[in-house]
Design a protein around this motif. Structure first.
Motif, PDB file in Angstrom:
ATOM      1  N   LYS A  39       0.823  -1.205   0.000  1.00 35.95           N
ATOM      2  CA  LYS A  39       0.000   0.000   0.000  1.00 35.95           C
ATOM      3  C   LYS A  39       0.861   1.261   0.000  1.00 35.95           C
ATOM      4  O   LYS A  39       0.562   2.229  -0.703  1.00 35.95           O
ATOM      5  CB  LYS A  39      -0.924   0.017   1.215  1.00 35.95           C
ATOM      6  CG  LYS A  39      -2.058  -0.961   1.124  1.00 35.95           C
ATOM      7  CD  LYS A  39      -2.861  -0.935   2.402  1.00 35.95           C
ATOM      8  CE  LYS A  39      -3.868  -2.061   2.419  1.00 35.95           C
ATOM      9  NZ  LYS A  39      -4.582  -2.135   3.704  1.00 35.95           N
ATOM     10  N   TRP A  40       1.933   1.275   0.794  1.00 34.26           N
ATOM     11  CA  TRP A  40       2.814   2.431   0.851  1.00 34.26           C
ATOM     12  C   TRP A  40       3.485   2.674  -0.488  1.00 34.26           C
ATOM     13  O   TRP A  40       3.577   3.807  -0.937  1.00 34.26           O
ATOM     14  CB  TRP A  40       3.865   2.270   1.935  1.00 34.26           C
ATOM     15  CG  TRP A  40       3.317   2.217   3.324  1.00 34.26           C
ATOM     16  CD1 TRP A  40       2.082   2.625   3.736  1.00 34.26           C
ATOM     17  CD2 TRP A  40       3.980   1.716   4.476  1.00 34.26           C
ATOM     18  NE1 TRP A  40       1.945   2.392   5.081  1.00 34.26           N
ATOM     19  CE2 TRP A  40       3.091   1.848   5.561  1.00 34.26           C
ATOM     20  CE3 TRP A  40       5.230   1.171   4.696  1.00 34.26           C
ATOM     21  CZ2 TRP A  40       3.436   1.464   6.855  1.00 34.26           C
ATOM     22  CZ3 TRP A  40       5.568   0.801   5.981  1.00 34.26           C
ATOM     23  CH2 TRP A  40       4.681   0.941   7.052  1.00 34.26           C
ATOM     24  N   SER A  41       3.953   1.602  -1.129  1.00 35.43           N
ATOM     25  CA  SER A  41       4.635   1.784  -2.406  1.00 35.43           C
ATOM     26  C   SER A  41       3.639   2.232  -3.485  1.00 35.43           C
ATOM     27  O   SER A  41       3.969   3.073  -4.317  1.00 35.43           O
ATOM     28  CB  SER A  41       5.351   0.505  -2.834  1.00 35.43           C
ATOM     29  OG  SER A  41       4.441  -0.534  -3.079  1.00 35.43           O
ATOM     30  N   TYR A  44       2.908   5.910  -2.860  1.00 35.24           N
ATOM     31  CA  TYR A  44       4.040   6.734  -3.264  1.00 35.24           C
ATOM     32  C   TYR A  44       4.106   6.885  -4.785  1.00 35.24           C
ATOM     33  O   TYR A  44       4.378   7.961  -5.295  1.00 35.24           O
ATOM     34  CB  TYR A  44       5.343   6.139  -2.731  1.00 35.24           C
ATOM     35  CG  TYR A  44       6.545   6.982  -3.056  1.00 35.24           C
ATOM     36  CD1 TYR A  44       6.754   8.202  -2.400  1.00 35.24           C
ATOM     37  CD2 TYR A  44       7.450   6.587  -4.017  1.00 35.24           C
ATOM     38  CE1 TYR A  44       7.848   8.987  -2.710  1.00 35.24           C
ATOM     39  CE2 TYR A  44       8.545   7.368  -4.325  1.00 35.24           C
ATOM     40  CZ  TYR A  44       8.740   8.565  -3.668  1.00 35.24           C
ATOM     41  OH  TYR A  44       9.818   9.342  -3.974  1.00 35.24           O
ATOM     42  N   ARG A  45       3.828   5.793  -5.502  1.00 33.18           N
ATOM     43  CA  ARG A  45       3.860   5.853  -6.961  1.00 33.18           C
ATOM     44  C   ARG A  45       2.750   6.732  -7.528  1.00 33.18           C
ATOM     45  O   ARG A  45       2.940   7.437  -8.506  1.00 33.18           O
ATOM     46  CB  ARG A  45       3.759   4.458  -7.567  1.00 33.18           C
ATOM     47  CG  ARG A  45       5.112   3.781  -7.670  1.00 33.18           C
ATOM     48  CD  ARG A  45       5.017   2.469  -8.413  1.00 33.18           C
ATOM     49  NE  ARG A  45       4.839   1.407  -7.418  1.00 33.18           N
ATOM     50  CZ  ARG A  45       3.903   0.477  -7.467  1.00 33.18           C
ATOM     51  NH1 ARG A  45       3.073   0.415  -8.459  1.00 33.18           N
ATOM     52  NH2 ARG A  45       3.813  -0.432  -6.510  1.00 33.18           N
ATOM     53  N   THR A  46       1.566   6.693  -6.920  1.00 31.85           N
ATOM     54  CA  THR A  46       0.432   7.440  -7.467  1.00 31.85           C
ATOM     55  C   THR A  46       0.422   8.906  -7.024  1.00 31.85           C
ATOM     56  O   THR A  46       0.149   9.792  -7.833  1.00 31.85           O
ATOM     57  CB  THR A  46      -0.908   6.792  -7.090  1.00 31.85           C
ATOM     58  OG1 THR A  46      -1.004   6.710  -5.678  1.00 31.85           O
ATOM     59  CG2 THR A  46      -1.034   5.429  -7.715  1.00 31.85           C
ATOM     60  N   THR A  47       0.712   9.171  -5.746  1.00 31.28           N
ATOM     61  CA  THR A  47       0.595  10.533  -5.226  1.00 31.28           C
ATOM     62  C   THR A  47       1.930  11.202  -4.967  1.00 31.28           C
ATOM     63  O   THR A  47       1.988  12.421  -4.851  1.00 31.28           O
ATOM     64  CB  THR A  47      -0.205  10.547  -3.907  1.00 31.28           C
ATOM     65  OG1 THR A  47       0.528   9.842  -2.902  1.00 31.28           O
ATOM     66  CG2 THR A  47      -1.577   9.934  -4.094  1.00 31.28           C
ATOM     67  N   GLY A  48       2.998  10.417  -4.793  1.00 30.95           N
ATOM     68  CA  GLY A  48       4.295  10.990  -4.459  1.00 30.95           C
ATOM     69  C   GLY A  48       4.438  11.311  -2.986  1.00 30.95           C
ATOM     70  O   GLY A  48       5.407  11.932  -2.573  1.00 30.95           O
ATOM     71  N   ALA A  51       2.433  10.167   3.349  1.00 28.86           N
ATOM     72  CA  ALA A  51       1.605  10.535   4.495  1.00 28.86           C
ATOM     73  C   ALA A  51       0.472   9.528   4.672  1.00 28.86           C
ATOM     74  O   ALA A  51      -0.097   9.054   3.678  1.00 28.86           O
ATOM     75  CB  ALA A  51       1.023  11.925   4.301  1.00 28.86           C
ATOM     76  N   PRO A  52       0.154   9.192   5.914  1.00 28.72           N
ATOM     77  CA  PRO A  52      -0.942   8.244   6.136  1.00 28.72           C
ATOM     78  C   PRO A  52      -2.279   8.843   5.731  1.00 28.72           C
ATOM     79  O   PRO A  52      -2.478  10.060   5.770  1.00 28.72           O
ATOM     80  CB  PRO A  52      -0.895   7.985   7.641  1.00 28.72           C
ATOM     81  CG  PRO A  52      -0.164   9.133   8.209  1.00 28.72           C
ATOM     82  CD  PRO A  52       0.766   9.631   7.157  1.00 28.72           C
ATOM     83  N   GLY A  53      -3.192   7.968   5.335  1.00 30.10           N
ATOM     84  CA  GLY A  53      -4.529   8.402   4.960  1.00 30.10           C
ATOM     85  C   GLY A  53      -5.348   8.770   6.184  1.00 30.10           C
ATOM     86  O   GLY A  53      -4.941   8.571   7.329  1.00 30.10           O
ATOM     87  N   LYS A  54      -6.518   9.311   5.948  1.00 23.26           N
ATOM     88  CA  LYS A  54      -7.399   9.708   7.031  1.00 23.26           C
ATOM     89  C   LYS A  54      -7.855   8.474   7.804  1.00 23.26           C
ATOM     90  O   LYS A  54      -8.188   7.448   7.212  1.00 23.26           O
ATOM     91  CB  LYS A  54      -8.600  10.434   6.461  1.00 23.26           C
ATOM     92  CG  LYS A  54      -9.563  10.925   7.499  1.00 23.26           C
ATOM     93  CD  LYS A  54     -10.769  11.572   6.866  1.00 23.26           C
ATOM     94  CE  LYS A  54     -11.806  11.881   7.924  1.00 23.26           C
ATOM     95  NZ  LYS A  54     -13.096  12.182   7.368  1.00 23.26           N
ATOM     96  N   MET A  55      -7.858   8.590   9.116  1.00 24.39           N
ATOM     97  CA  MET A  55      -8.324   7.491   9.961  1.00 24.39           C
ATOM     98  C   MET A  55      -9.646   7.900  10.599  1.00 24.39           C
ATOM     99  O   MET A  55      -9.858   9.068  10.896  1.00 24.39           O
ATOM    100  CB  MET A  55      -7.295   7.177  11.048  1.00 24.39           C
ATOM    101  CG  MET A  55      -6.010   6.608  10.500  1.00 24.39           C
ATOM    102  SD  MET A  55      -4.810   6.243  11.768  1.00 24.39           S
ATOM    103  CE  MET A  55      -5.579   4.848  12.546  1.00 24.39           C
ATOM    104  N   GLY A  56     -10.497   6.928  10.815  1.00 21.09           N
ATOM    105  CA  GLY A  56     -11.777   7.202  11.443  1.00 21.09           C
ATOM    106  C   GLY A  56     -12.789   7.705  10.436  1.00 21.09           C
ATOM    107  O   GLY A  56     -12.601   7.627   9.237  1.00 21.09           O
ATOM    108  N   GLY A  57     -13.846   8.238  10.938  1.00 20.95           N
ATOM    109  CA  GLY A  57     -14.881   8.752  10.040  1.00 20.95           C
ATOM    110  C   GLY A  57     -16.053   9.272  10.825  1.00 20.95           C
ATOM    111  O   GLY A  57     -16.004   9.406  12.044  1.00 20.95           O
ATOM    112  N   HIS A  58     -17.130   9.528  10.134  1.00 22.03           N
ATOM    113  CA  HIS A  58     -18.327  10.054  10.766  1.00 22.03           C
ATOM    114  C   HIS A  58     -19.068   8.947  11.490  1.00 22.03           C
ATOM    115  O   HIS A  58     -19.226   7.863  10.968  1.00 22.03           O
ATOM    116  CB  HIS A  58     -19.241  10.690   9.723  1.00 22.03           C
ATOM    117  CG  HIS A  58     -20.498  11.227  10.287  1.00 22.03           C
ATOM    118  ND1 HIS A  58     -20.529  12.363  11.057  1.00 22.03           N
ATOM    119  CD2 HIS A  58     -21.768  10.779  10.208  1.00 22.03           C
ATOM    120  CE1 HIS A  58     -21.784  12.601  11.434  1.00 22.03           C
ATOM    121  NE2 HIS A  58     -22.552  11.638  10.924  1.00 22.03           N
TER     122      HIS A  58
END
Length: 63
Positions: A39-41, A44-48, A51-58
């Protein structure tokens, strides 16, 4: 809920993968899950960014 792994660890794992090491061997060497290394690689390839994605939610109200 657990906290995201450090940015330094993410950099080292992705750096090893970018240098030609497989995701599986890089994950074993740094002690992380293979799915995390993949997932990290991919991120990194898609966004450069590593940083971790958003955790949690509504959360809906119970009442």
């Amino acid at each position: 809920m657990t906290a995201p792994l450090s940015h330094d660890l993410r950099q080292r794992v992705v750096g090893a993968i970018e240098a030609g090491e497989s995701c599986r061997s890089a994950a074993t060497r740094f002690g992380v899950a293979v799915s995390s290394a993949v997932k990290w690689s991919q991120r990194y390839r898609t966004t450069g960014s590593l940083a971790p994605g958003k955790m949690g939610g509504h959360r809906k109200r119970l009442l």
